[in-house]
Design a protein around this motif. Sequence first.
Motif, short mmCIF file in Angstrom:
data_model
loop_
_atom_site.label_atom_id
_atom_site.label_comp_id
_atom_site.label_asym_id
_atom_site.label_seq_id
_atom_site.Cartn_x
_atom_site.Cartn_y
_atom_site.Cartn_z
N THR A 10 1.27 0.12 8.58
CA THR A 10 -0.24 0.65 7.73
C THR A 10 -0.70 0.65 6.28
N GLU A 11 -0.91 0.46 6.02
CA GLU A 11 -0.84 0.44 4.08
C GLU A 11 -1.78 0.62 3.51
N GLY A 12 -2.11 0.01 2.67
CA GLY A 12 -3.54 0.24 1.55
C GLY A 12 -4.36 1.28 1.70
N GLN B 44 -5.61 -7.83 5.08
CA GLN B 44 -6.29 -6.94 4.17
C GLN B 44 -4.78 -5.98 4.26
N ASN B 45 -4.62 -5.73 2.32
CA ASN B 45 -3.81 -4.89 2.26
C ASN B 45 -4.24 -4.01 1.25
N GLY B 46 -3.59 -4.08 -0.13
CA GLY B 46 -3.86 -2.69 -1.29
C GLY B 46 -5.34 -2.48 -0.89
N PRO C 150 -2.68 -11.65 -2.64
CA PRO C 150 -2.28 -10.51 -3.13
C PRO C 150 -2.53 -8.76 -2.23
N ASN C 151 -1.62 -8.64 -3.32
CA ASN C 151 -0.36 -7.28 -2.71
C ASN C 151 -1.59 -5.91 -2.83
N ASP C 152 -1.58 -5.26 -4.15
CA ASP C 152 -2.01 -4.28 -3.96
C ASP C 152 -2.74 -4.37 -5.79
N VAL C 153 -3.43 -2.99 -5.71
CA VAL C 153 -4.52 -3.54 -6.92
C VAL C 153 -4.63 -1.80 -7.68
N PRO D 52 6.40 -8.63 -7.42
CA PRO D 52 5.75 -7.21 -8.07
C PRO D 52 4.58 -6.53 -6.37
N ASN D 53 4.25 -5.33 -6.58
CA ASN D 53 4.19 -4.99 -5.27
C ASN D 53 2.57 -3.64 -6.10
N GLY D 54 3.34 -2.48 -5.43
CA GLY D 54 2.16 -1.38 -5.85
C GLY D 54 1.99 -0.83 -7.19
N THR E 74 10.33 1.63 -3.43
CA THR E 74 8.95 2.25 -3.47
C THR E 74 7.94 0.91 -2.81
N ASP E 75 7.28 0.79 -2.37
CA ASP E 75 5.95 -0.25 -2.13
C ASP E 75 4.98 0.52 -2.64
N GLY E 76 3.52 1.51 -1.96
CA GLY E 76 3.35 1.65 -3.04
C GLY E 76 3.32 3.43 -3.99
MG MG Z 1 2.33 -3.02 -1.01
#
Ligand code: MG
Length: 296
Positions: free
Chosen positions: A36-38, A77-79, A122-125, A179-181, A224-226
């Motif tokens: 689970t994410e985003g 889809q992720n973030g 793209p991972n997070d926004v 680069p992530n969250g 740390t991710d998000g």
């Molecule tokens: Mg992420």
Amino acid sequence: MNSNRHSAFVAHTPEFWELFPQDAVPTLLADGFTWTEGPTYQPSRGAVIFSDVRQNKTWCWQDHGGLKVELSPSHHQNGHCLDLQGRLIACSHGQRALLRQETDGSWTTLADSFEGKKLNSPNDVALHPDGSLWFSDPTYGIDKPEEGYGGSKEQDGNYVFRLDVDGTLIAPIRDRYKPNGLVFASAERLLLADTGDAATYVYNVQGQQASYNCQLFTVPVGKTDGLRVDAEGRIWSSAGDGVHVLTANGESLGHISFPQTVSNLCFGGADGRTLFVTATSGFWQLPTLCRGLSFA
Ligand code: MG
């Protein structure tokens, strides 16, 4: 005062206890997911949208009415975040793109290439107060078969991009591993987690550009991710052992233990003070006395 607290809470300062109702307990809302994410709360729908990146679905948890599938397939889809108009913005590993959901439910591709080459995944926004969307572009969605549709890397690096409201795409941050969250603490201060070297950094933002300031913090277990910032500037970070709450300067206030790796989190719910947490196979909520910092 603290004797009735749930054992998941570990305070490092007295202030930590002031962030939660006395009877607060992390509650598992749903289980059986893979990664689970985003999570992002959409007030117009009274619901949290979150991803199961590896099951290729997104899910909707409604304030009243529980859980339902949102997209299947979701193209990994992720973030997610909201734009200035409250529309849902999505990072798509599968489509290697940043997307926007219109009010009729359809999807618009906002960005899928830079300098004529495909984005990585793209991972997070995060939304900047000026309406621009900043998103991270590591390679997890093309490196990990379970998180996307494969493909080769075309970008020269793993950048953080800035998409202007006029559609102009630039890459202000080019010096990170993975680069992530990311989240804006203010118009001038971007917090950026790097899952390549397991630390979170501050970048100074001036106009369309960003410059490295410092390493802000690391978490004791995992990485740390998000991450999110609350209205008082505190930082709420995911980690291998749960959720860590830190001051704006990166000093630990305390920790909420979760049984699985936490990938991400968001504030929401009808009162805006519920923390929703994505933790591997589970989706959780935790009542708090804080609200997320919002520019939308
Ligand atoms: Mg992420």
